[in-house]
Motif scaffolding. Structure first.
Motif, PDB file in Angstrom:
ATOM      1  N   HIS A  23       0.834  -1.208   0.000  1.00 45.32           N
ATOM      2  CA  HIS A  23       0.000   0.000   0.000  1.00 45.32           C
ATOM      3  C   HIS A  23       0.865   1.253   0.000  1.00 45.32           C
ATOM      4  CE1 HIS A  23      -3.886  -1.937   0.333  1.00 45.32           C
ATOM      5  NE2 HIS A  23      -3.375  -2.743   1.242  1.00 45.32           N
ATOM      6  N   HIS A  24       1.952   1.236   0.762  1.00 44.16           N
ATOM      7  CA  HIS A  24       2.858   2.380   0.803  1.00 44.16           C
ATOM      8  C   HIS A  24       3.456   2.642  -0.581  1.00 44.16           C
ATOM      9  CE1 HIS A  24       5.646   5.240   2.526  1.00 44.16           C
ATOM     10  NE2 HIS A  24       6.654   4.602   1.968  1.00 44.16           N
ATOM     11  N   LEU A  25       3.917   1.591  -1.240  1.00 43.05           N
ATOM     12  CA  LEU A  25       4.502   1.749  -2.578  1.00 43.05           C
ATOM     13  C   LEU A  25       3.449   2.166  -3.602  1.00 43.05           C
ATOM     14  CD1 LEU A  25       6.989  -1.253  -2.681  1.00 43.05           C
ATOM     15  CD2 LEU A  25       7.532   1.178  -2.468  1.00 43.05           C
ATOM     16  N   MET A  26       2.253   1.653  -3.475  1.00 47.28           N
ATOM     17  CA  MET A  26       1.187   2.026  -4.409  1.00 47.28           C
ATOM     18  C   MET A  26       0.846   3.508  -4.287  1.00 47.28           C
ATOM     19  SD  MET A  26      -1.177  -1.385  -4.396  1.00 47.28           S
ATOM     20  CE  MET A  26      -2.057  -1.143  -5.927  1.00 47.28           C
ATOM     21  N   HIS A  27       0.908   4.048  -3.087  1.00 46.44           N
ATOM     22  CA  HIS A  27       0.660   5.480  -2.893  1.00 46.44           C
ATOM     23  C   HIS A  27       1.745   6.328  -3.557  1.00 46.44           C
ATOM     24  CE1 HIS A  27      -2.901   5.489  -0.400  1.00 46.44           C
ATOM     25  NE2 HIS A  27      -2.396   4.476   0.278  1.00 46.44           N
ATOM     26  N   MET A  28       2.928   5.730  -3.761  1.00 48.88           N
ATOM     27  CA  MET A  28       4.012   6.445  -4.432  1.00 48.88           C
ATOM     28  C   MET A  28       3.999   6.209  -5.949  1.00 48.88           C
ATOM     29  SD  MET A  28       7.257   6.306  -1.856  1.00 48.88           S
ATOM     30  CE  MET A  28       7.397   4.548  -1.773  1.00 48.88           C
ATOM     31  N   GLY A  29       3.031   5.447  -6.436  1.00 50.09           N
ATOM     32  CA  GLY A  29       2.909   5.247  -7.870  1.00 50.09           C
ATOM     33  C   GLY A  29       3.261   3.861  -8.378  1.00 50.09           C
ATOM     34  N   PHE A  30       3.728   2.981  -7.511  1.00 51.09           N
ATOM     35  CA  PHE A  30       4.077   1.616  -7.931  1.00 51.09           C
ATOM     36  C   PHE A  30       2.801   0.781  -8.039  1.00 51.09           C
ATOM     37  CE2 PHE A  30       8.028   3.232  -6.298  1.00 51.09           C
ATOM     38  CZ  PHE A  30       8.988   2.661  -7.107  1.00 51.09           C
ATOM     39  N   MET A  31       2.113   0.962  -9.169  1.00 52.56           N
ATOM     40  CA  MET A  31       0.839   0.282  -9.414  1.00 52.56           C
ATOM     41  C   MET A  31       0.923  -0.476 -10.727  1.00 52.56           C
ATOM     42  SD  MET A  31      -1.813   3.231  -8.295  1.00 52.56           S
ATOM     43  CE  MET A  31      -3.086   2.047  -7.987  1.00 52.56           C
ATOM     44  N   PRO A  32       0.110  -1.521 -10.879  1.00 49.57           N
ATOM     45  CA  PRO A  32       0.079  -2.222 -12.165  1.00 49.57           C
ATOM     46  C   PRO A  32      -0.170  -1.240 -13.312  1.00 49.57           C
ATOM     47  CG  PRO A  32      -1.076  -3.497 -10.517  1.00 49.57           C
ATOM     48  CD  PRO A  32      -0.758  -2.157  -9.893  1.00 49.57           C
ATOM     49  N   GLU A  33       0.544  -1.458 -14.394  1.00 52.42           N
ATOM     50  CA  GLU A  33       0.496  -0.651 -15.626  1.00 52.42           C
ATOM     51  C   GLU A  33       1.286   0.649 -15.545  1.00 52.42           C
ATOM     52  OE1 GLU A  33      -0.552  -1.989 -18.479  1.00 52.42           O
ATOM     53  OE2 GLU A  33      -0.959  -3.742 -17.241  1.00 52.42           O
ATOM     54  N   ALA A  34       1.919   0.944 -14.409  1.00 54.79           N
ATOM     55  CA  ALA A  34       2.760   2.145 -14.305  1.00 54.79           C
ATOM     56  C   ALA A  34       4.116   1.863 -14.943  1.00 54.79           C
ATOM     57  CB  ALA A  34       2.942   2.548 -12.852  1.00 54.79           C
ATOM     58  N   ILE A  52       9.549   6.914 -11.189  1.00 49.26           N
ATOM     59  CA  ILE A  52       8.162   6.535 -11.417  1.00 49.26           C
ATOM     60  C   ILE A  52       7.274   7.734 -11.117  1.00 49.26           C
ATOM     61  CG2 ILE A  52       7.860   5.609  -9.079  1.00 49.26           C
ATOM     62  CD1 ILE A  52       6.097   3.405 -10.494  1.00 49.26           C
ATOM     63  N   ASP A  53       6.374   8.020 -12.007  1.00 45.97           N
ATOM     64  CA  ASP A  53       5.380   9.077 -11.807  1.00 45.97           C
ATOM     65  C   ASP A  53       6.012  10.414 -11.392  1.00 45.97           C
ATOM     66  OD1 ASP A  53       2.767   9.966 -11.918  1.00 45.97           O
ATOM     67  OD2 ASP A  53       2.366   9.505  -9.809  1.00 45.97           O
ATOM     68  N   GLY A  54       7.140  10.771 -12.028  1.00 43.63           N
ATOM     69  CA  GLY A  54       7.786  12.044 -11.752  1.00 43.63           C
ATOM     70  C   GLY A  54       8.628  12.085 -10.492  1.00 43.63           C
ATOM     71  N   MET A  55       8.772  10.960  -9.815  1.00 41.19           N
ATOM     72  CA  MET A  55       9.569  10.897  -8.586  1.00 41.19           C
ATOM     73  C   MET A  55      10.709   9.906  -8.760  1.00 41.19           C
ATOM     74  SD  MET A  55       6.836  10.713  -5.456  1.00 41.19           S
ATOM     75  CE  MET A  55       6.565   8.988  -5.736  1.00 41.19           C
ATOM     76  N   GLU A  56      11.695  10.029  -7.897  1.00 43.76           N
ATOM     77  CA  GLU A  56      12.747   9.029  -7.813  1.00 43.76           C
ATOM     78  C   GLU A  56      12.674   8.391  -6.435  1.00 43.76           C
ATOM     79  OE1 GLU A  56      16.579  10.622  -8.832  1.00 43.76           O
ATOM     80  OE2 GLU A  56      16.051  10.717 -10.963  1.00 43.76           O
ATOM     81  N   VAL A  57      12.633   7.061  -6.419  1.00 39.25           N
ATOM     82  CA  VAL A  57      12.479   6.316  -5.176  1.00 39.25           C
ATOM     83  C   VAL A  57      13.566   5.247  -5.108  1.00 39.25           C
ATOM     84  CG1 VAL A  57      10.927   4.827  -3.844  1.00 39.25           C
ATOM     85  CG2 VAL A  57       9.979   6.673  -5.241  1.00 39.25           C
ATOM     86  N   ALA A  58      14.271   5.175  -3.995  1.00 38.75           N
ATOM     87  CA  ALA A  58      15.294   4.151  -3.787  1.00 38.75           C
ATOM     88  C   ALA A  58      14.659   2.942  -3.116  1.00 38.75           C
ATOM     89  CB  ALA A  58      16.427   4.690  -2.937  1.00 38.75           C
ATOM     90  N   LEU A  59      14.858   1.779  -3.714  1.00 34.65           N
ATOM     91  CA  LEU A  59      14.347   0.533  -3.135  1.00 34.65           C
ATOM     92  C   LEU A  59      15.473  -0.483  -3.030  1.00 34.65           C
ATOM     93  CD1 LEU A  59      10.998  -0.041  -5.074  1.00 34.65           C
ATOM     94  CD2 LEU A  59      11.291   0.884  -2.774  1.00 34.65           C
TER      95      LEU A  59
END
Length: 77
Positions: A23-34, A52-59
């Motif tokens: 849920h946390h990642l999905m709120h940041m844009g990590f959703m199917p089809e992204a 993703i979605d205009g942001m940079e996220v470190a995982l």
């Protein structure tokens, strides 16, 4: 997703993570089809920064490996 080479893009297909993390990642844009792109890796190789979605996220690799992506061909990126 952890297998994406730096500069490669993909389309997220599924997330197989515990609900709270998912849920946390999905709120940041990590959703199917992204669309997601591997931007850079830390000097030691982990974590990786994804755009993703205009942001940079470190995982960390341990998290990213549970996100399935369909890699895009060069002409599609």
């Amino acid at each position: 997703m952890s297998e994406l080479q730096i500069g490669a893009s993909g389309i997220i297909e599924t997330l197989h993570l515990p609900d709270e993390i998912q849920h946390h990642l999905m709120h940041m844009g990590f959703m199917p089809e992204a669309r997601v792109r591997a931007v850079r890796r830390a000097p030691a190789g982990d974590p990786t920064v994804y755009a993703i979605d205009g942001m940079e996220v470190a995982l960390r690799r341990d998290t990213a490996r549970w996100i399935r992506v369909r890699e895009l061909e060069e002409g599609q990126a």
